[in-house]
Design an enzyme around this catalytic site. Structure first.
Site, PDB file in Angstrom:
ATOM      1  N   GLU A  17      38.138  36.978  51.042  1.00 24.50           N
ATOM      2  CA  GLU A  17      38.905  37.576  49.932  1.00 24.50           C
ATOM      3  C   GLU A  17      39.361  38.978  50.315  1.00 24.50           C
ATOM      4  OE1 GLU A  17      40.009  36.830  46.985  1.00 24.50           O
ATOM      5  OE2 GLU A  17      38.864  35.163  46.128  1.00 24.50           O
ATOM      6  N   ASN A 100      35.832  41.401  39.956  1.00 29.28           N
ATOM      7  CA  ASN A 100      36.490  40.453  40.854  1.00 29.28           C
ATOM      8  C   ASN A 100      37.538  41.055  41.777  1.00 29.28           C
ATOM      9  OD1 ASN A 100      38.761  38.337  41.411  1.00 29.28           O
ATOM     10  ND2 ASN A 100      36.951  37.122  40.947  1.00 29.28           N
ATOM     11  N   ASN A 147      41.570  37.409  37.049  1.00 33.44           N
ATOM     12  CA  ASN A 147      41.288  37.346  38.477  1.00 33.44           C
ATOM     13  C   ASN A 147      42.055  38.439  39.214  1.00 33.44           C
ATOM     14  OD1 ASN A 147      40.634  36.356  41.087  1.00 33.44           O
ATOM     15  ND2 ASN A 147      40.553  34.262  40.334  1.00 33.44           N
ATOM     16  N   ASP A 197      45.172  33.195  41.619  1.00 37.97           N
ATOM     17  CA  ASP A 197      44.039  34.016  42.066  1.00 37.97           C
ATOM     18  C   ASP A 197      44.601  35.389  42.423  1.00 37.97           C
ATOM     19  OD1 ASP A 197      41.763  35.108  43.319  1.00 37.97           O
ATOM     20  OD2 ASP A 197      41.099  33.169  44.046  1.00 37.97           O
ATOM     21  N   ASP A 200      50.477  39.931  44.298  1.00 35.97           N
ATOM     22  CA  ASP A 200      50.970  41.209  44.814  1.00 35.97           C
ATOM     23  C   ASP A 200      52.488  41.250  44.666  1.00 35.97           C
ATOM     24  OD1 ASP A 200      50.722  43.723  45.858  1.00 35.97           O
ATOM     25  OD2 ASP A 200      50.144  43.089  47.875  1.00 35.97           O
ATOM     26  N   LEU A 240      45.996  37.669  48.775  1.00 32.70           N
ATOM     27  CA  LEU A 240      47.057  38.043  49.716  1.00 32.70           C
ATOM     28  C   LEU A 240      47.299  39.541  49.650  1.00 32.70           C
ATOM     29  CD1 LEU A 240      50.606  37.185  48.304  1.00 32.70           C
ATOM     30  CD2 LEU A 240      48.584  37.414  46.879  1.00 32.70           C
ATOM     31  N   HIS A 241      47.887  40.047  50.734  1.00 33.93           N
ATOM     32  CA  HIS A 241      48.270  41.463  50.778  1.00 33.93           C
ATOM     33  C   HIS A 241      49.270  41.667  51.894  1.00 33.93           C
ATOM     34  CE1 HIS A 241      47.699  45.611  49.539  1.00 33.93           C
ATOM     35  NE2 HIS A 241      47.754  45.953  50.805  1.00 33.93           N
ATOM     36  N   HIS A 255      39.632  29.572  51.101  1.00 40.52           N
ATOM     37  CA  HIS A 255      38.233  29.158  51.064  1.00 40.52           C
ATOM     38  C   HIS A 255      37.991  27.786  51.654  1.00 40.52           C
ATOM     39  CE1 HIS A 255      37.464  32.040  47.406  1.00 40.52           C
ATOM     40  NE2 HIS A 255      37.697  32.679  48.539  1.00 40.52           N
TER      41      HIS A 255
END
Length: 279
Positions: A17, A100, A147, A197, A200, A240-241, A255
């Site tokens: 994560e 989270n 989330n 989840d 961005d 994500l980023h 996952h």
């Protein structure tokens, strides 16, 4: 919007994560096993820090400190050398648990989610804001598992992923730590009951949302309209980023393998775009 396919850059990271790119050009992710890992070019990882908690999300501030959202310990601050300092561990006189993910605005105020086992039948999830002066506020409540979250390019809108309703919930930010005008920004497609989840914004104002149950990234325009569905070569996409020298590297965690993947995007992430301009 995707300009290259996804390729695997790290494997065997349980509960991967919170991918984040710091100002020294390093990628980090968290593992639910406890460590904060630096991703090396070789495909290997190196432990950067450890909390002995349950790391869930990461952000990086203007001073290159990592902000860790930990499901067991609360919010921790990590310096560039890996030294961990608790930032906020209690609220209302009780241990801050079940946190989270987080999102920083341009002034350094940290919004973070606290789903803490919430769901459709028990919508007690909340969003908090840690202001730069150390004040902690609950800014929104009543979520069926809030989330990921993200602050819009103009710092005026906060979008929160509500996983079990498949919805993205938007708020107007009237001032740091003050939200109004709660509304449904979008509802993700797909037949699976599990929805967004990590999310961005990119520099064009599009919101990219992971769709955990449908193995895709859903791209929404500034009005919340679905404009693209990026199918992924793996299941259970979690976060994500944006990063890289030009801000156009899109790194996602999943996952299923579990692991980390990278592709190229047509524009930078919104805050990566500003970091590249400053640099």
């Amino acid at each position: 919007m995707l300009t290259s396919p996804f390729t695997s850059i790290a494997e065997n990271i349980p509960g991967a994560e919170g991918p984040i790119y710091d100002h020294d050009g390093r990628w980090f992710v968290v593992s639910s096993d406890g460590p904060i890992l630096e991703l090396l070019d070789s495909g290997q990882t190196r432990e950067h820090a450890k909390t002995d908690g349950v790391p869930a999300g990461l952000q990086v501030d203007a001073d290159n400190h990592l902000w860790l959202i930990d499901a067991q310990l609360g919010v921790m601050k990590i310096d560039p050398q890996g030294q961990v300092t608790p930032a906020v561990t209690q609220q209302y006189g009780m241990q801050l648990v079940g946190c989270n993910d987080g999102a920083l605005d341009d002034a350094g105020h940290l919004y973070f989610t606290g789903p803490n086992g919430s769901g459709v039948e028990s919508p007690h999830g909340r969003v908090c804001c840690l202001l730069t002066d150390g004040t902690l506020r609950t800014v929104a409540e009543g979520f069926a598992f809030c989330n990921g979250l993200s602050v819009s390019p103009n710092n005026r809108v906060l979008v929160v992923a509500e996983t079990w309703t498949k919805r993205l919930i938007a708020f107007d930010i009237t001032e740091p730590g003050r939200l109004t005008n709660r509304r449904v920004f979008a509802e993700l497609p797909g037949d699976d009951e599990c929805g967004p989840d990590g999310i961005d914004f990119d520099a064009s104002g599009h919101l990219i949302s992971t769709n955990y149950g449908n193995a895709e990234l859903d791209v929404l325009d500034p009005s919340g309209q679905l404009v693209d569905r990026v199918k992924l070569p793996f299941d259970d996409v979690s976060n994500l980023h944006f990063g890289g020298s030009d801000g156009r590297d899109l790194v996602v965690t999943e996952h299923a393998t579990p692991g980390v993947w990278k592709a190229r995007w047509s524009v930078p992430g919104v805050r990566m775009s500003r970091a590249c301009q400053i640099g």
